[in-house]
Design a protein around this motif. Structure first.
Motif, mmCIF file in Angstrom:
data_model
loop_
_atom_site.group_PDB
_atom_site.id
_atom_site.type_symbol
_atom_site.label_atom_id
_atom_site.label_comp_id
_atom_site.label_asym_id
_atom_site.label_seq_id
_atom_site.Cartn_x
_atom_site.Cartn_y
_atom_site.Cartn_z
ATOM 1 N N ARG B 80 0.828 -1.211 0.000
ATOM 2 C CA ARG B 80 0.000 0.000 0.000
ATOM 3 C C ARG B 80 0.861 1.260 0.000
ATOM 4 O O ARG B 80 0.568 2.226 -0.697
ATOM 5 N N ASN B 81 1.926 1.225 0.773
ATOM 6 C CA ASN B 81 2.761 2.421 0.906
ATOM 7 C C ASN B 81 4.073 2.336 0.129
ATOM 8 O O ASN B 81 4.858 3.280 0.133
ATOM 9 N N GLY B 82 4.289 1.202 -0.500
ATOM 10 C CA GLY B 82 5.432 1.088 -1.405
ATOM 11 C C GLY B 82 6.785 1.079 -0.739
ATOM 12 O O GLY B 82 7.734 1.702 -1.220
ATOM 13 N N HIS B 83 6.892 0.382 0.373
ATOM 14 C CA HIS B 83 8.238 0.241 0.943
ATOM 15 C C HIS B 83 8.451 -1.159 1.492
ATOM 16 O O HIS B 83 7.502 -1.948 1.649
ATOM 17 N N ALA B 84 9.686 -1.476 1.722
ATOM 18 C CA ALA B 84 10.062 -2.790 2.255
ATOM 19 C C ALA B 84 11.353 -2.610 3.050
ATOM 20 O O ALA B 84 11.931 -1.519 3.090
ATOM 21 N N GLU B 113 13.782 -2.684 -9.908
ATOM 22 C CA GLU B 113 13.283 -2.924 -11.267
ATOM 23 C C GLU B 113 12.190 -3.991 -11.300
ATOM 24 O O GLU B 113 11.533 -4.172 -12.315
ATOM 25 N N THR B 114 12.000 -4.702 -10.198
ATOM 26 C CA THR B 114 11.022 -5.788 -10.176
ATOM 27 C C THR B 114 9.742 -5.416 -9.439
ATOM 28 O O THR B 114 8.649 -5.845 -9.826
ATOM 29 N N PHE B 115 9.876 -4.640 -8.391
ATOM 30 C CA PHE B 115 8.722 -4.300 -7.550
ATOM 31 C C PHE B 115 8.487 -2.789 -7.559
ATOM 32 O O PHE B 115 9.438 -2.011 -7.663
ATOM 33 N N PRO B 116 7.217 -2.394 -7.392
ATOM 34 C CA PRO B 116 6.936 -0.956 -7.332
ATOM 35 C C PRO B 116 7.230 -0.385 -5.942
ATOM 36 O O PRO B 116 6.353 0.185 -5.282
ATOM 37 N N ILE B 117 8.437 -0.576 -5.527
ATOM 38 C CA ILE B 117 8.844 -0.129 -4.185
ATOM 39 C C ILE B 117 9.420 1.284 -4.294
ATOM 40 O O ILE B 117 10.280 1.546 -5.134
ATOM 41 N N ARG B 118 8.907 2.181 -3.448
ATOM 42 C CA ARG B 118 9.409 3.555 -3.469
ATOM 43 C C ARG B 118 10.698 3.683 -2.688
ATOM 44 O O ARG B 118 11.576 4.455 -3.033
ATOM 45 N N LYS B 119 10.779 2.939 -1.579
ATOM 46 C CA LYS B 119 12.022 3.006 -0.815
ATOM 47 C C LYS B 119 12.216 1.761 0.030
ATOM 48 O O LYS B 119 11.258 1.083 0.418
ATOM 49 N N LEU B 120 13.473 1.493 0.254
ATOM 50 C CA LEU B 120 13.862 0.358 1.085
ATOM 51 C C LEU B 120 14.458 0.906 2.368
ATOM 52 O O LEU B 120 15.291 1.825 2.334
ATOM 53 N N TYR B 121 14.031 0.323 3.465
ATOM 54 C CA TYR B 121 14.581 0.740 4.754
ATOM 55 C C TYR B 121 15.590 -0.286 5.261
ATOM 56 O O TYR B 121 15.413 -1.486 5.065
ATOM 57 N N GLY B 122 16.581 0.214 5.928
ATOM 58 C CA GLY B 122 17.506 -0.682 6.608
ATOM 59 C C GLY B 122 17.862 -0.105 7.960
ATOM 60 O O GLY B 122 17.742 1.103 8.181
ATOM 61 N N GLU B 123 18.242 -0.966 8.853
ATOM 62 C CA GLU B 123 18.730 -0.508 10.161
ATOM 63 C C GLU B 123 20.176 -0.936 10.286
ATOM 64 O O GLU B 123 20.520 -2.075 9.953
ATOM 65 N N VAL B 124 21.003 -0.046 10.761
ATOM 66 C CA VAL B 124 22.412 -0.396 10.886
ATOM 67 C C VAL B 124 22.969 0.197 12.185
ATOM 68 O O VAL B 124 22.730 1.371 12.495
#
Lengths: 78, 188
Positions: B80-84, B113-124
Motif C-alpha cells: 500500500r505504501n510502497g516500501h520494504a 526494477e522488479t517491484f513498485p517499491i518507493r524506498k527500502l529501509y535498513g537498520e544499521v
C-alpha cells in the motif's frame, strides 16, 4: 589517462582537501569500503580491466590502483 | 537486468544452502545483529524463519570461486505504501573487503526494477555504518536514529534507520551507465 582517473577518483572521494596519489586511502583519506569499491570500478571502466578480488586486500593508495590497471591494460593489449 | 557483477553474482537459495546460512546467521558473532536479534533459531525451523515475510532473497557468490559469501533480502513489503525492508549479511572473512558490496548493488537493481517499491529501509548499528558512511546523504538517507538501541562491544550504541529511495537509486544507475558508455567511446 592517469590524470583523468585521478580527477574522477577525487570526485568520488569528494574530500575538501586534494587527495594525493600516494595518500593511504584508509589511513590518510578515511575512505570506507564503498568508496574503495567505487574507486576500483571507476578504474575498471576507464582502463577496461577487471581487478581480481584478492587485489582489494593489497591496494593502499590511488597509485596502487593506477599501477595495477595500467599494467593489466598493457598485458591485455599484448 | 544484470544479476552478475564483476566479482560477484546473485543466485537462488536452495535447501543445500541452509547449512552455511544457519552457521552464518546463528553464529554467536552474527546472531545478535541479524534477523533473529540474538535468539537462536531452532535448526528445524530455520527455513521458515529464513523466508518469513521475504519477497526476494538471494545468495551472493564469488564469480572466481563460486563460493557463497553472503545473503541479501527484501522483506516486510508494504504494498500500500510502497516500501520494504532490506537486510543482508556477509560471511566474516568477506567483510570490509569492498568487492562483496557489489552484491548489494545488484540486489538493489533487482528489487527496484522488479517491484513498485518507493524506498527500502535498513537498520544499521552505528559502528557498522562506518563501512559505507560515504553513502549517507547521497544514496542512503538517514531518516532517524534509535538512541542506545543495541548492545554492542560492551555498550549500548545507536542504530541508524536509513532509506534508499527508488528515484535516487535508479538515477545513480543511469548516471553510471552513461559514464561507462562515454568511456567506451574513448580509446584506452
Amino acid at each position: 589517462m592517469t590524470e583523468e582517473y585521478l580527477q574522477e577518483a577525487r570526485a568520488i572521494l569528494g574530500r575538501a582537501t586534494e587527495v594525493r596519489i600516494d595518500d593511504a586511502l584508509i589511513a590518510d583519506v578515511g575512505a570506507d569500503s564503498l568508496e574503495v569499491l567505487e574507486l576500483v570500478l571507476a578504474a575498471e571502466d576507464l582502463f577496461h580491466v577487471v581487478f581480481p578480488e584478492e587485489y582489494f586486500d593489497e591496494l593502499r593508495t590511488l597509485r596502487d590502483i593506477v599501477d595495477w590497471a595500467v599494467a593489466a591494460s598493457d598485458r591485455e593489449a599484448g | 537486468m544484470p544479476t552478475k557483477g564483476r566479482r560477484v553474482y546473485l543466485r537462488a537459495i536452495s535447501t543445500e544452502d541452509y547449512d552455511w546460512l544457519y552457521q552464518l546467521e546463528a553464529s554467536p558473532e552474527r546472531l545478535p545483529w541479524y534477523r533473529h536479534a540474538g535468539v537462536s533459531p531452532p535448526p528445524e525451523r530455520f527455513a521458515d524463519s529464513l523466508w518469513a515475510g521475504v519477497i526476494a532473497q538471494f545468495a551472493i557468490a564469488s564469480r572466481a570461486t563460486d563460493t557463497p559469501i553472503g545473503v541479501v533480502a527484501a522483506y516486510r513489503y508494504d504494498a500500500r505504501n510502497g516500501h520494504a525492508r532490506l537486510a543482508g549479511v556477509l560471511r566474516p572473512d568477506f567483510e570490509r573487503r569492498g568487492w562483496p558490496l557489489e552484491g548489494f548493488s545488484l540486489f538493489l537493481d533487482y528489487v527496484f526494477e522488479t517491484f513498485p517499491i518507493r524506498k527500502l529501509y535498513g537498520e544499521v548499528a552505528a559502528p557498522n555504518a562506518e563501512a559505507f558512511r560515504s553513502s549517507f546523504g547521497s544514496t542512503c538517507v538517514q531518516e532517524g536514529t534509535l538512541k542506545g538501541h543495541q548492545y554492542m562491544m560492551g555498550s549500548y550504541v545507536d542504530t541508524h534507520v536509513v532509506a534508499i529511495w527508488r528515484e535516487t537509486w535508479l538515477q545513480r544507475a543511469s548516471q553510471r551507465r552513461e559514464r561507462i558508455a562515454r568511456r567506451s567511446s574513448v580509446s584506452p
